[in-house]
Design an enzyme around this catalytic site. Structure first.
Site, PDB file in Angstrom:
ATOM      1  N   VAL A 148      26.216  15.851 -29.539  1.00 25.79           N
ATOM      2  CA  VAL A 148      25.921  15.757 -28.338  1.00 25.79           C
ATOM      3  C   VAL A 148      26.621  17.057 -27.667  1.00 25.79           C
ATOM      4  O   VAL A 148      25.741  17.493 -26.747  1.00 25.79           O
ATOM      5  CB  VAL A 148      26.335  14.333 -27.695  1.00 25.79           C
ATOM      6  CG1 VAL A 148      25.994  14.503 -26.119  1.00 25.79           C
ATOM      7  CG2 VAL A 148      25.606  13.423 -28.106  1.00 25.79           C
ATOM      8  N   LYS A 193      30.039   4.422 -23.927  1.00 26.79           N
ATOM      9  CA  LYS A 193      29.614   3.342 -23.073  1.00 26.79           C
ATOM     10  C   LYS A 193      30.591   2.090 -23.617  1.00 26.79           C
ATOM     11  O   LYS A 193      30.960   1.247 -22.923  1.00 26.79           O
ATOM     12  CB  LYS A 193      28.234   2.637 -23.521  1.00 26.79           C
ATOM     13  CG  LYS A 193      27.632   2.582 -25.076  1.00 26.79           C
ATOM     14  CD  LYS A 193      27.592   3.549 -25.912  1.00 26.79           C
ATOM     15  CE  LYS A 193      26.604   4.571 -25.526  1.00 26.79           C
ATOM     16  NZ  LYS A 193      26.195   5.520 -26.549  1.00 26.79           N
ATOM     17  N   GLY A 238      20.744  11.255 -37.823  1.00 27.99           N
ATOM     18  CA  GLY A 238      21.739  11.493 -36.563  1.00 27.99           C
ATOM     19  C   GLY A 238      21.576  10.345 -35.479  1.00 27.99           C
ATOM     20  O   GLY A 238      22.376  10.239 -34.611  1.00 27.99           O
ATOM     21  N   ASP A 289      26.591  -2.020 -29.194  1.00 23.89           N
ATOM     22  CA  ASP A 289      26.350  -1.118 -28.136  1.00 23.89           C
ATOM     23  C   ASP A 289      25.494  -1.251 -26.911  1.00 23.89           C
ATOM     24  O   ASP A 289      25.624  -0.904 -25.893  1.00 23.89           O
ATOM     25  CB  ASP A 289      25.519   0.199 -29.040  1.00 23.89           C
ATOM     26  CG  ASP A 289      25.181   1.304 -28.422  1.00 23.89           C
ATOM     27  OD1 ASP A 289      26.083   2.221 -27.896  1.00 23.89           O
ATOM     28  OD2 ASP A 289      24.106   1.366 -28.160  1.00 23.89           O
ATOM     29  N   LYS A 335      26.064  -1.205 -22.966  1.00 26.67           N
ATOM     30  CA  LYS A 335      25.079  -0.757 -21.965  1.00 26.67           C
ATOM     31  C   LYS A 335      24.631  -1.775 -20.963  1.00 26.67           C
ATOM     32  O   LYS A 335      24.558  -1.449 -19.813  1.00 26.67           O
ATOM     33  CB  LYS A 335      24.016  -0.211 -22.772  1.00 26.67           C
ATOM     34  CG  LYS A 335      24.191   1.110 -23.477  1.00 26.67           C
ATOM     35  CD  LYS A 335      23.172   1.370 -24.459  1.00 26.67           C
ATOM     36  CE  LYS A 335      23.343   2.707 -25.280  1.00 26.67           C
ATOM     37  NZ  LYS A 335      22.267   3.001 -26.258  1.00 26.67           N
ATOM     38  N   GLY A 393      19.867  11.080 -30.035  1.00 30.55           N
ATOM     39  CA  GLY A 393      19.584  12.480 -30.475  1.00 30.55           C
ATOM     40  C   GLY A 393      20.481  13.369 -29.515  1.00 30.55           C
ATOM     41  O   GLY A 393      20.844  13.026 -28.322  1.00 30.55           O
TER      42      GLY A 393
END
Length: 410
Positions: free
Chosen positions: A16, A98, A180, A194, A198, A296
């Site tokens: 990122v 997050k 990825g 995850d 969020k 991504g």
């Protein structure tokens, strides 16, 4: 309105971070530049000049010329220390972490209040989907009834490969890691953690409820059995990992992350590969659907870029729903859910936990399962939920108020 120039201290130069550098190079009108990058691995080859990098976080935090900190590292504990220190030093922060946010959100909100320094995190919610700012601004006075969505691109990629392409779980996971979309240690994604992190952020901005991640039930995709996959196929349904939060008629909220059987006509049924999708049911604007890439380099970097652009105009979160609905709280014992439970010979669900059992099959050839209705709180507490060989998938119905709603305690 006059826009300010941003001098960025960037933590992390992975997928990122590199994506952000690339998009900043292509958007010179943003008035933002990266002044210094802090990284951890001294041996890794990097394409940018060596003088741009440092291995000491204080080179960024103590530099008065760097007005914005962008935090894009994997270590949530270290990210928390970086973000907190930056805010206390008066540096605006943009983060995509997050897990860090979900675990420390009340404290970070309070630090923002005391310092007046903004912390933005659009990329932490649904990558490229512009969700947080829409909840803050567009839905700021709207009485939202529910939000439900696919908010983890890694698991959605895996489930798509399994259902559409017929790949086994292990092969689909390996491919997601190659691309990825999933980490080398994918537990945060595939165990539903995850998506749960969020959901914590969505609850704060959609309903004004600030909760801890551990307050929410999260069931991942690792327990999805061949029997569950066959059941979905027989019923003409699709399994997706869905996070849902719903306002209950008697007050309070029901919220959870569960593998869910989705009907073909539902918006989420068409969300494939690494895409995210979020459906908002509103009291005034009715039903709205957001769709975009959820994993991504460039999709996540685009959300970071949007936050940076907002900072040039002096934007910060007002946390409007928290002030409007400070009384609204989770009420898992006031909600119920319909589930399919598959199990083997080692463990089985306790039927006494269910308010109703609709169907049950025990077969040496077809496997064992039952369908039934169970309280959301009771499901979270069930000893058999995490037992070996047990898998839970929500049937194609939303979370809802229990038939006999307990009195909510303020």
């Amino acid at each position: 309105m006059t826009r300010t120039n941003l001098h960025i201290g960037l933590f992390g130069f992975g997928v990122v971070g590199q994506g952000l550098h690339a998009v900043l190079e292509r958007t010179p009108g943003l008035r933002a530049r990266i002044g210094r990058i802090a990284v951890k691995n001294r041996q890794k080859h990097r394409s940018l000049p060596a003088g741009l990098f440092t291995f000491d976080k204080n080179d960024l935090l103590a530099d008065p010329d760097l007005t914005v900190i962008v935090e894009l590292i994997d270590d949530a504990d270290e990210a928390y220390l970086i973000v907190k220190e930056a805010l206390w030093r008066g540096k605006a922060v943009v983060t995509a972490n997050k897990k860090m946010l979900a675990e420390h959100l009340p404290e970070l909100i309070e630090i923002q209040r005391q310092t007046g320094t903004p912390l933005l995190y659009e990329a932490a919610a649904c990558a490229s989907l512009p969700v947080i700012r829409n909840l803050e601004e567009y839905y700021d006075t709207d009485l939202l009834e529910s939000v439900e969505g696919i908010i983890n691109g890694s698991t959605n990629y895996i489930l798509t490969a399994m259902s559409r392409d017929g790949q086994p779980y292990a092969a689909a996971l390996a491919r997601a890691q190659e691309l990825g979309f999933a980490e080398s240690n994918p537990a945060l994604d595939v165990e539903g953690f995850d998506a749960r992190n969020k959901l914590v952020l969505l609850l704060a901005h959609a309903f004004g409820a600030v909760v801890a991640p551990t307050d929410l039930l999260a069931v991942g995709i690792t327990g999805i059995s061949e029997r569950a996959t066959a059941y979905a196929r027989e019923q003409g349904l699709i399994i997706k990992l869905v996070a849902e939060a719903r306002r209950l008629p008697g007050g309070g909220l029901a919220a959870a992350v569960l593998p869910t059987l989705v009907r073909p006509g539902h918006e989420l049924a068409g969300v494939h590969d690494e895409f995210n999708g979020l459906v908002m049911q509103s009291g005034f604007a009715d039903r709205q659907f957001f769709l975009g890439r959820g994993a991504g380099a460039f999709p996540t970097a685009s959300a970071v870029l949007s936050d940076l652009s907002a900072l040039t105009y002096g934007y910060r979160y007002a946390y409007k729903k928290i002030h409007q609905h400070a009384h609204l709280a989770l009420a898992p014992d006031a909600a119920e859910v319909d589930v399919l439970v598959t199990f083997g010979t080692e463990a089985a669900p306790d039927k006494a936990d269910f308010s109703a059992v609709h169907e049950e099959l025990r077969s040496a050839t077809r496997g064992n399962y039952l369908t039934g209705t169970i309280g959301l709180g009771q499901l979270a507490r069930a000893a058999w939920l995490r037992a070996p060989g047990v898998g839970v998938v929500r049937l194609a119905a939303p979370l809802r108020a229990a038939v006999a709603v307990p009195e909510l305690v303020a």
